[in-house]
Design an enzyme around this catalytic site. Structure first.
Site, PDB file in Angstrom:
ATOM      1  N   SER A 193       0.593  -0.983   0.127  1.00  0.00           N
ATOM      2  CA  SER A 193      -0.089  -0.045  -0.182  1.00  0.00           C
ATOM      3  C   SER A 193       1.059   1.123   0.115  1.00  0.00           C
ATOM      4  O   SER A 193       2.444   1.285   0.256  1.00  0.00           O
ATOM      5  CB  SER A 193      -0.799   0.184   1.528  1.00  0.00           C
ATOM      6  OG  SER A 193      -1.169   1.308   1.533  1.00  0.00           O
ATOM      7  N   TYR A 229      -1.637  -0.820  10.368  1.00  0.00           N
ATOM      8  CA  TYR A 229      -1.755  -0.890   8.909  1.00  0.00           C
ATOM      9  C   TYR A 229      -1.068  -0.806   8.544  1.00  0.00           C
ATOM     10  O   TYR A 229       0.265  -1.627   7.187  1.00  0.00           O
ATOM     11  CB  TYR A 229      -3.186  -0.186   8.552  1.00  0.00           C
ATOM     12  CG  TYR A 229      -3.274  -0.910   6.769  1.00  0.00           C
ATOM     13  CD1 TYR A 229      -3.675  -1.811   6.635  1.00  0.00           C
ATOM     14  CD2 TYR A 229      -2.813   0.022   5.703  1.00  0.00           C
ATOM     15  CE1 TYR A 229      -3.907  -2.700   5.151  1.00  0.00           C
ATOM     16  CE2 TYR A 229      -2.999  -0.593   4.949  1.00  0.00           C
ATOM     17  CZ  TYR A 229      -3.774  -1.635   3.399  1.00  0.00           C
ATOM     18  OH  TYR A 229      -4.144  -1.882   2.532  1.00  0.00           O
TER      19      TYR A 229
END
Length: 278
Positions: free
Chosen positions: A143, A156
């Site tokens: 990401s 995350y």
């Protein structure tokens, strides 16, 4: 012929395994690879979602929770027994549990570590011998959060950065065996997960989903979210012989998101537009 192409299978022979294949980037990757002639195995936990993707793409669904060691071992064994080889792995499955460090529960932290980092390690541990045998390739779907910290997403951010370094470590350790390992770092991409986040943003700001996507991507140099197929195309390229000398790359697929200098954003005329729409 270069060594890393010598044992590449011909069209319709290459076999790829895609985790999180029931929706979003995983489903788009399955479609892109099958169109290119790969045999694709998709895995996930949702039977209905996997079967829908299988029906539309021709991929082969296997129900498997990548956080279950026995299920992962069966997944790999069943794939190799059925198709005779394994040439590509796409580590796409992941979860988000928001929260800064001081508020993130230990259970949410553990869930992200298990799904986003330990499960990819587990799958790599079991597939590397097959990838070595076929001089295959791996792509991890990280990401933009692996490159730039996002507010309220400590777990995350950390696990996606960890995934990126895990794949770079594979590239360094196994490149001499002909295995390539690379990472893509998508920005906002239209997926089920992103749709949920846009719905939450919309509720907070009084916006519909499209307005929320517009706001979230307003200051991206290409000011829109990606389509899943755009990320999938990059993944398919990294798996292909066309990327035969690409190894240990960490490639943003984010429209320029990660290149923006936040200290100059206030001077961008789009900034006032984005603020006005909040």
């Amino acid at each position: 012929m270069p060594d890393n192409l010598a044992n590449r299978p011909g069209k319709n022979d290459a076999v790829a395994l895609v985790t999180g294949g029931g929706s979003g980037i995983g489903a788009a990757t399955a479609e892109t690879l099958t169109t290119a002639g790969w045999t694709v195995v998709i895995c996930g936990r949702r039977t209905d979602a996997l079967e829908r993707v299988a029906d539309t793409t021709g991929a082969h669904p296997i129900i498997a929770d990548t956080t279950d060691p026995a299920a992962v071992r069966s997944l790999v064994d069943d794939t190799v027994v059925r198709f005779g080889r394994l040439d590509g792995v796409v580590l796409n499955a992941g979860i988000v549990r928001p929260g800064p460090v001081g508020e993130l529960s230990e259970s949410d932290w553990a869930a992200m570590v298990e799904t986003n980092l330990t499960a990819p390690y587990r799958l790599l541990h079991l597939t590397l011998r097959h990838l070595i045998a076929n001089r295959g390739a791996v792509v991890g779907v990280a990401s933009v959060s692996a490159l730039r910290a996002s507010s309220g997403n400590s777990g995350y951010n950390a696990t996606k950065a960890g995934l990126s370094m895990l794949l770079q470590s594979v590239a360094i350790d196994y490149g001499r065996h002909g295995v390539r390992a690379n990472v893509v770092c998508p920005g906002w991409t239209r997926t089920e997960m992103a749709d949920e986040e846009m719905a939450e943003l919309g509720r907070e700001r009084g916006l519909d989903a499209e307005q929320a996507y517009h706001l979230a991507s307003a200051l991206v140099p290409l000011p829109r979210p990606a389509q899943s197929m755009e990320v999938a195309a990059t993944i398919a390229w990294l798996l292909s012989p066309a990327a035969s000398y690409v190894n240990a790359a960490v490639l943003p697929v984010d429209g320029g998101h990660s290149a923006v200098d936040v200290g100059t954003v206030a001077f961008d005329p789009r900034f006032s537009l984005a603020v006005d729409r909040t």
